[in-house]
Design an enzyme around this catalytic site. Structure first.
Site, mmCIF file in Angstrom:
data_model
loop_
_atom_site.group_PDB
_atom_site.id
_atom_site.type_symbol
_atom_site.label_atom_id
_atom_site.label_comp_id
_atom_site.label_asym_id
_atom_site.label_seq_id
_atom_site.Cartn_x
_atom_site.Cartn_y
_atom_site.Cartn_z
ATOM 1 N N THR A 110 -5.219 -0.462 -5.693
ATOM 2 C CA THR A 110 -4.036 -0.828 -6.487
ATOM 3 C C THR A 110 -4.555 -1.126 -7.873
ATOM 4 O OG1 THR A 110 -2.927 -1.861 -4.609
ATOM 5 C CG2 THR A 110 -2.260 -2.636 -6.787
ATOM 6 N N HIS A 154 -5.284 -7.348 0.265
ATOM 7 C CA HIS A 154 -4.459 -7.421 1.474
ATOM 8 C C HIS A 154 -3.049 -7.937 1.158
ATOM 9 C CE1 HIS A 154 -3.272 -8.814 5.560
ATOM 10 N NE2 HIS A 154 -3.833 -7.655 5.861
HETATM 11 N N1 ASP Z 1 -1.950 -4.848 -2.230
HETATM 12 C C1 ASP Z 1 -1.762 -3.459 -1.895
HETATM 13 C C2 ASP Z 1 -0.836 -3.367 -0.738
HETATM 14 O O1 ASP Z 1 -0.879 -4.229 0.118
HETATM 15 C C3 ASP Z 1 -3.003 -2.741 -1.583
HETATM 16 C C4 ASP Z 1 -4.190 -3.042 -2.443
HETATM 17 O O2 ASP Z 1 -4.092 -3.690 -3.440
HETATM 18 O O3 ASP Z 1 -5.305 -2.652 -2.117
HETATM 19 O O4 ASP Z 1 -0.122 -2.392 -0.639
#
Ligand code: ASP
Length: 356
Positions: free
Chosen positions: A203, A256
Protein backbone atom coordinates in the site's frame (compact mmCIF):
# COMPACT_ATOMS: atom_id res chain seq x y z
CA UNK A 1 -21.08 29.30 6.33
CA UNK A 2 -21.15 25.60 5.38
CA UNK A 3 -18.19 23.74 6.88
CA UNK A 4 -17.04 22.78 3.39
CA UNK A 5 -16.47 26.45 2.55
CA UNK A 6 -14.16 26.95 5.51
CA UNK A 7 -10.65 27.60 4.21
CA UNK A 8 -7.29 27.69 5.93
CA UNK A 9 -7.42 31.48 5.61
CA UNK A 10 -10.77 31.56 7.47
CA UNK A 11 -9.26 29.41 10.18
CA UNK A 12 -6.26 31.73 10.55
CA UNK A 13 -8.50 34.80 10.45
CA UNK A 14 -10.64 33.44 13.27
CA UNK A 15 -7.49 32.58 15.26
CA UNK A 16 -6.19 36.13 14.72
CA UNK A 17 -9.56 37.60 15.71
CA UNK A 18 -9.30 35.72 18.99
CA UNK A 19 -6.75 38.22 20.26
CA UNK A 20 -3.66 40.27 19.53
CA UNK A 21 -1.55 37.99 21.74
CA UNK A 22 -2.54 35.01 19.59
CA UNK A 23 -1.65 36.89 16.40
CA UNK A 24 1.72 37.88 17.86
CA UNK A 25 2.44 34.24 18.71
CA UNK A 26 1.64 33.18 15.16
CA UNK A 27 3.91 35.95 13.75
CA UNK A 28 6.77 34.95 16.06
CA UNK A 29 6.90 31.38 14.74
CA UNK A 30 9.65 30.59 12.21
CA UNK A 31 8.46 30.16 8.62
CA UNK A 32 7.21 26.64 8.16
CA UNK A 33 8.45 24.44 5.36
CA UNK A 34 6.59 21.94 3.24
CA UNK A 35 6.85 18.39 4.60
CA UNK A 36 5.67 15.00 3.38
CA UNK A 37 5.93 11.60 5.09
CA UNK A 38 4.95 8.24 3.69
CA UNK A 39 5.44 4.51 3.53
CA UNK A 40 8.78 2.96 2.53
CA UNK A 41 7.66 2.74 -1.12
CA UNK A 42 6.84 6.47 -1.12
CA UNK A 43 10.35 7.90 -1.60
CA UNK A 44 9.57 9.31 -5.05
CA UNK A 45 6.03 10.15 -3.92
CA UNK A 46 7.08 12.34 -0.97
CA UNK A 47 9.54 14.18 -3.23
CA UNK A 48 6.85 14.91 -5.81
CA UNK A 49 4.39 15.83 -3.06
CA UNK A 50 6.78 18.46 -1.67
CA UNK A 51 7.42 19.82 -5.17
CA UNK A 52 3.68 20.19 -5.68
CA UNK A 53 3.26 21.80 -2.23
CA UNK A 54 6.05 24.25 -3.07
CA UNK A 55 4.22 25.10 -6.29
CA UNK A 56 1.18 26.03 -4.19
CA UNK A 57 -0.97 22.92 -4.67
CA UNK A 58 -3.27 22.02 -1.76
CA UNK A 59 -1.79 19.22 0.41
CA UNK A 60 -4.42 16.65 -0.51
CA UNK A 61 -3.88 17.25 -4.24
CA UNK A 62 -0.10 17.13 -3.75
CA UNK A 63 -0.39 13.79 -1.91
CA UNK A 64 -2.63 12.35 -4.65
CA UNK A 65 -0.07 13.44 -7.27
CA UNK A 66 2.70 11.77 -5.25
CA UNK A 67 1.01 8.40 -4.85
CA UNK A 68 0.02 8.51 -8.54
CA UNK A 69 3.60 7.48 -9.37
CA UNK A 70 3.08 4.17 -7.56
CA UNK A 71 -0.43 3.69 -8.94
CA UNK A 72 0.97 3.85 -12.48
CA UNK A 73 4.03 1.68 -11.77
CA UNK A 74 3.56 -1.98 -12.82
CA UNK A 75 6.43 -3.04 -10.52
CA UNK A 76 4.52 -1.76 -7.50
CA UNK A 77 2.43 -4.92 -7.04
CA UNK A 78 0.49 -3.61 -4.05
CA UNK A 79 -0.92 -0.51 -5.70
CA UNK A 80 -2.90 0.48 -8.80
CA UNK A 81 -1.85 -0.84 -12.23
CA UNK A 82 -0.04 -4.16 -11.82
CA UNK A 83 -1.47 -4.61 -8.30
CA UNK A 84 -1.98 -8.23 -7.29
CA UNK A 85 -5.55 -9.40 -7.73
CA UNK A 86 -8.05 -10.96 -5.37
CA UNK A 87 -8.64 -14.69 -4.93
CA UNK A 88 -10.52 -14.77 -8.27
CA UNK A 89 -7.74 -13.02 -10.22
CA UNK A 90 -9.60 -9.67 -10.33
CA UNK A 91 -7.78 -6.45 -9.36
CA UNK A 92 -9.88 -4.50 -6.86
CA UNK A 93 -8.47 -1.20 -5.65
CA UNK A 94 -9.13 0.87 -2.53
CA UNK A 95 -8.14 4.51 -1.94
CA UNK A 96 -9.02 7.49 0.21
CA UNK A 97 -8.11 11.14 0.59
CA UNK A 98 -8.67 13.61 3.39
CA UNK A 99 -8.29 17.37 3.69
CA UNK A 100 -7.52 18.44 7.26
CA UNK A 101 -8.61 22.06 6.85
CA UNK A 102 -12.16 21.54 5.56
CA UNK A 103 -12.37 18.11 7.28
CA UNK A 104 -13.73 16.59 4.12
CA UNK A 105 -12.82 13.21 2.72
CA UNK A 106 -13.46 10.94 -0.24
CA UNK A 107 -12.90 7.24 -0.80
CA UNK A 108 -13.49 4.33 -3.13
CA UNK A 109 -13.35 0.62 -2.36
CA UNK A 110 -13.30 -2.55 -4.50
CA UNK A 111 -12.99 -0.36 -7.57
CA UNK A 112 -12.10 -2.29 -10.72
CA UNK A 113 -10.47 -1.21 -14.00
CA UNK A 114 -9.40 2.33 -12.98
CA UNK A 115 -5.65 2.84 -12.62
CA UNK A 116 -5.77 5.86 -10.29
CA UNK A 117 -8.32 5.21 -7.54
CA UNK A 118 -6.87 8.05 -5.44
CA UNK A 119 -7.90 10.51 -8.15
CA UNK A 120 -11.41 9.07 -8.10
CA UNK A 121 -11.45 9.42 -4.29
CA UNK A 122 -10.48 13.09 -4.71
CA UNK A 123 -13.45 13.57 -7.02
CA UNK A 124 -15.74 11.83 -4.50
CA UNK A 125 -14.55 14.39 -1.93
CA UNK A 126 -14.91 17.39 -4.23
CA UNK A 127 -17.86 16.47 -6.42
CA UNK A 128 -20.26 14.69 -4.06
CA UNK A 129 -21.72 15.29 -0.64
CA UNK A 130 -20.71 11.72 0.33
CA UNK A 131 -17.49 10.04 1.43
CA UNK A 132 -17.26 6.38 0.34
CA UNK A 133 -18.36 4.72 -2.91
CA UNK A 134 -17.81 1.00 -3.48
CA UNK A 135 -17.71 -1.52 -6.31
CA UNK A 136 -19.92 -0.90 -9.31
CA UNK A 137 -21.18 2.41 -7.91
CA UNK A 138 -17.60 3.66 -7.63
CA UNK A 139 -16.88 2.54 -11.20
CA UNK A 140 -19.98 4.27 -12.55
CA UNK A 141 -18.99 7.45 -10.72
CA UNK A 142 -15.46 7.22 -12.19
CA UNK A 143 -16.89 6.73 -15.69
CA UNK A 144 -19.13 9.77 -15.21
CA UNK A 145 -16.02 11.81 -14.44
CA UNK A 146 -14.22 10.63 -17.56
CA UNK A 147 -11.84 8.12 -16.03
CA UNK A 148 -10.72 5.59 -18.63
CA UNK A 149 -11.25 1.89 -17.95
CA UNK A 150 -8.39 -0.48 -18.58
CA UNK A 151 -7.17 -3.96 -17.74
CA UNK A 152 -5.07 -3.57 -14.59
CA UNK A 153 -3.92 -7.19 -14.39
CA UNK A 154 -0.39 -7.30 -15.84
CA UNK A 155 1.04 -10.58 -17.11
CA UNK A 156 3.42 -10.63 -14.14
CA UNK A 157 0.58 -10.16 -11.63
CA UNK A 158 -1.47 -12.88 -13.38
CA UNK A 159 1.42 -15.35 -13.17
CA UNK A 160 2.05 -14.58 -9.50
CA UNK A 161 -1.64 -15.00 -8.73
CA UNK A 162 -1.82 -18.31 -10.69
CA UNK A 163 1.23 -19.62 -8.85
CA UNK A 164 -0.39 -18.74 -5.52
CA UNK A 165 -3.69 -20.33 -6.59
CA UNK A 166 -2.03 -23.54 -7.76
CA UNK A 167 -0.02 -23.89 -4.58
CA UNK A 168 -2.60 -22.69 -2.05
CA UNK A 169 -4.15 -26.08 -1.28
CA UNK A 170 -2.65 -29.53 -1.90
CA UNK A 171 -5.96 -31.29 -2.54
CA UNK A 172 -7.77 -28.93 -4.90
CA UNK A 173 -8.00 -29.26 -8.69
CA UNK A 174 -5.18 -26.86 -9.63
CA UNK A 175 -1.77 -28.30 -10.49
CA UNK A 176 1.39 -26.19 -10.62
CA UNK A 177 3.62 -26.65 -13.67
CA UNK A 178 6.99 -28.18 -12.85
CA UNK A 179 9.03 -25.32 -14.35
CA UNK A 180 6.85 -22.53 -12.98
CA UNK A 181 9.19 -21.59 -10.13
CA UNK A 182 11.88 -20.80 -12.70
CA UNK A 183 9.72 -18.17 -14.38
CA UNK A 184 11.55 -14.80 -14.22
CA UNK A 185 8.40 -12.99 -13.02
CA UNK A 186 7.95 -15.41 -10.13
CA UNK A 187 11.62 -15.25 -9.24
CA UNK A 188 11.36 -11.45 -9.26
CA UNK A 189 8.44 -11.64 -6.81
CA UNK A 190 10.11 -14.10 -4.46
CA UNK A 191 13.34 -12.08 -4.45
CA UNK A 192 11.40 -8.92 -3.59
CA UNK A 193 8.98 -10.34 -1.03
CA UNK A 194 10.63 -13.60 0.10
CA UNK A 195 9.28 -17.10 -0.22
CA UNK A 196 8.66 -17.86 3.46
CA UNK A 197 5.64 -15.58 3.55
CA UNK A 198 4.03 -15.80 0.14
CA UNK A 199 1.21 -13.47 1.05
CA UNK A 200 2.64 -10.05 1.81
CA UNK A 201 0.80 -6.79 1.36
CA UNK A 202 1.52 -3.46 -0.24
CA UNK A 203 0.00 0.00 0.00
CA UNK A 204 1.24 3.55 -0.32
CA UNK A 205 0.43 6.37 2.09
CA UNK A 206 1.48 10.05 1.95
CA UNK A 207 0.69 12.74 4.52
CA UNK A 208 1.45 16.32 3.48
CA UNK A 209 1.91 19.56 5.43
CA UNK A 210 1.89 22.88 3.56
CA UNK A 211 3.82 25.98 4.61
CA UNK A 212 0.55 27.67 5.65
CA UNK A 213 -0.31 24.79 8.00
CA UNK A 214 -2.79 23.05 5.72
CA UNK A 215 -2.65 19.24 5.87
CA UNK A 216 -3.92 16.52 3.59
CA UNK A 217 -3.31 12.83 3.07
CA UNK A 218 -3.93 9.90 0.77
CA UNK A 219 -3.72 6.11 0.98
CA UNK A 220 -4.11 3.84 -2.05
CA UNK A 221 -3.77 0.08 -2.45
CA UNK A 222 -4.71 -3.10 -4.23
CA UNK A 223 -5.12 -4.49 -0.71
CA UNK A 224 -4.15 -7.78 0.81
CA UNK A 225 -2.76 -9.99 -1.93
CA UNK A 226 -5.29 -12.64 -3.11
CA UNK A 227 -7.93 -11.30 -0.74
CA UNK A 228 -11.50 -12.56 -0.58
CA UNK A 229 -13.44 -10.89 -3.41
CA UNK A 230 -15.06 -7.75 -2.00
CA UNK A 231 -12.78 -7.64 1.06
CA UNK A 232 -11.97 -4.06 2.01
CA UNK A 233 -9.10 -3.22 4.36
CA UNK A 234 -8.18 -0.13 6.30
CA UNK A 235 -6.83 1.93 3.40
CA UNK A 236 -10.10 3.52 2.18
CA UNK A 237 -11.61 3.88 5.65
CA UNK A 238 -11.30 7.37 7.08
CA UNK A 239 -9.78 7.15 10.57
CA UNK A 240 -8.15 3.79 9.83
CA UNK A 241 -5.77 3.97 6.84
CA UNK A 242 -5.54 7.77 7.06
CA UNK A 243 -6.74 10.75 9.05
CA UNK A 244 -5.79 14.39 9.40
CA UNK A 245 -6.82 17.56 11.15
CA UNK A 246 -5.01 20.85 10.48
CA UNK A 247 -5.23 21.64 14.20
CA UNK A 248 -3.04 18.61 14.95
CA UNK A 249 -1.40 16.92 11.95
CA UNK A 250 -1.83 13.94 9.69
CA UNK A 251 -1.33 10.17 9.94
CA UNK A 252 -1.59 7.04 7.84
CA UNK A 253 -1.15 3.29 7.96
CA UNK A 254 0.00 0.37 5.86
CA UNK A 255 0.18 -3.29 6.74
CA UNK A 256 -2.37 -5.56 8.39
CA UNK A 257 -5.61 -3.77 7.61
CA UNK A 258 -7.96 -5.62 9.94
CA UNK A 259 -5.88 -4.83 13.03
CA UNK A 260 -5.74 -1.19 12.00
CA UNK A 261 -9.50 -1.07 11.53
CA UNK A 262 -10.24 -2.49 15.00
CA UNK A 263 -8.20 0.27 16.68
CA UNK A 264 -8.96 3.06 14.16
CA UNK A 265 -5.21 3.38 13.63
CA UNK A 266 -4.70 6.75 11.90
CA UNK A 267 -7.35 8.63 13.91
CA UNK A 268 -5.86 7.24 17.11
CA UNK A 269 -2.40 8.53 16.13
CA UNK A 270 -3.89 11.98 15.52
CA UNK A 271 -5.70 11.87 18.87
CA UNK A 272 -2.47 10.96 20.70
CA UNK A 273 -0.74 13.90 18.95
CA UNK A 274 -3.64 16.14 20.02
CA UNK A 275 -2.89 15.11 23.60
CA UNK A 276 0.70 16.30 23.15
CA UNK A 277 2.63 13.24 22.01
CA UNK A 278 5.26 13.55 19.26
CA UNK A 279 4.43 11.80 15.96
CA UNK A 280 6.70 8.86 16.78
CA UNK A 281 5.38 8.51 20.35
CA UNK A 282 1.81 8.75 19.03
CA UNK A 283 2.48 5.97 16.49
CA UNK A 284 4.03 3.75 19.20
CA UNK A 285 1.16 4.38 21.63
CA UNK A 286 -1.31 3.47 18.89
CA UNK A 287 0.58 0.27 18.09
CA UNK A 288 0.50 -0.68 21.78
CA UNK A 289 -3.27 -0.28 21.69
CA UNK A 290 -3.46 -2.32 18.48
CA UNK A 291 -1.45 -5.10 20.10
CA UNK A 292 -3.65 -5.05 23.23
CA UNK A 293 -6.63 -5.51 20.91
CA UNK A 294 -5.01 -8.43 19.09
CA UNK A 295 -6.82 -11.15 20.98
CA UNK A 296 -7.79 -13.62 18.24
CA UNK A 297 -5.56 -16.70 18.40
CA UNK A 298 -4.98 -16.74 14.64
CA UNK A 299 -3.35 -13.31 14.91
CA UNK A 300 -0.88 -14.24 17.66
CA UNK A 301 2.31 -16.29 17.64
CA UNK A 302 3.24 -18.85 20.29
CA UNK A 303 4.54 -16.04 22.54
CA UNK A 304 1.33 -14.04 22.13
CA UNK A 305 2.90 -11.44 19.83
CA UNK A 306 1.21 -10.24 16.64
CA UNK A 307 1.67 -12.42 13.56
CA UNK A 308 1.38 -9.34 11.34
CA UNK A 309 3.08 -6.02 10.83
CA UNK A 310 1.37 -2.64 10.98
CA UNK A 311 3.22 0.54 9.98
CA UNK A 312 2.14 4.01 11.07
CA UNK A 313 3.36 7.41 9.84
CA UNK A 314 2.62 10.88 11.13
CA UNK A 315 3.44 14.55 10.70
CA UNK A 316 2.44 17.13 13.29
CA UNK A 317 1.10 20.59 12.46
CA UNK A 318 4.49 21.88 13.66
CA UNK A 319 6.27 19.81 11.00
CA UNK A 320 7.73 17.07 13.23
CA UNK A 321 7.62 13.61 11.63
CA UNK A 322 7.74 10.05 12.93
CA UNK A 323 6.97 6.49 12.01
CA UNK A 324 6.64 3.23 13.92
CA UNK A 325 5.91 -0.40 13.13
CA UNK A 326 4.90 -3.45 15.11
CA UNK A 327 8.14 -5.23 14.17
CA UNK A 328 11.68 -3.90 13.74
CA UNK A 329 13.31 -3.32 10.36
CA UNK A 330 10.71 -1.03 8.78
CA UNK A 331 11.42 2.37 7.26
CA UNK A 332 9.41 5.39 6.22
CA UNK A 333 10.01 8.09 3.60
CA UNK A 334 10.32 11.77 4.47
CA UNK A 335 10.89 14.89 2.40
CA UNK A 336 11.16 18.53 3.46
CA UNK A 337 11.38 21.39 1.00
CA UNK A 338 15.00 22.18 0.20
CA UNK A 339 16.19 18.71 1.24
CA UNK A 340 16.39 15.37 -0.60
CA UNK A 341 13.81 12.71 0.14
CA UNK A 342 15.13 10.15 2.64
CA UNK A 343 14.27 6.77 4.10
CA UNK A 344 14.37 6.77 7.90
CA UNK A 345 14.22 3.80 10.29
CA UNK A 346 10.87 3.41 12.01
CA UNK A 347 10.54 2.89 15.76
CA UNK A 348 9.10 -0.49 16.74
CA UNK A 349 7.54 -2.54 19.50
CA UNK A 350 9.09 -5.97 18.88
CA UNK A 351 12.54 -6.89 17.60
CA UNK A 352 12.39 -9.38 14.77
CA UNK A 353 14.32 -12.59 15.44
CA UNK A 354 17.61 -12.53 13.48
CA UNK A 355 16.63 -15.52 11.33
CA UNK A 356 13.42 -13.82 10.06
N1 ASP B 1 -3.48 -2.17 4.67
C1 ASP B 1 -3.70 -2.81 3.40
C2 ASP B 1 -4.94 -3.63 3.49
O1 ASP B 1 -5.20 -4.18 4.54
C3 ASP B 1 -2.59 -3.65 2.95
C4 ASP B 1 -1.21 -3.13 3.17
O2 ASP B 1 -1.02 -2.00 3.52
O3 ASP B 1 -0.24 -3.86 3.02
O4 ASP B 1 -5.61 -3.78 2.49
Amino acid sequence: MPASDLTRRDLLTSVAAAGVAGAAAVAAQPARRQVAIGSVNALAAVKLTVERLSAGEPPVDAAVAGVGLAEADPDEVGVGYGGLPNEDGVVQLDAAVMDGVSMRAGAVAALERIKHPARVALQVMRRTTRILLVGDGALRFARAHGFVEENLLTERARKIWLYWKENAAPDDDWLPAAAEAEDPDLRWFVEKYGSSYFRPQGTIHVSALAADGGVGCCTTTSGLFFKLPGRVGDSPLIGCGLYCDAEVGSAGATGHGESCIISNGAATVVEFMRQGKSPEAACLATLERVVRSTRAAFLRDTEGRPRYNLNLYAVSAKGEVGGASTWSGAQHAVCRSGEPARLLPSAYLFKRPAAD
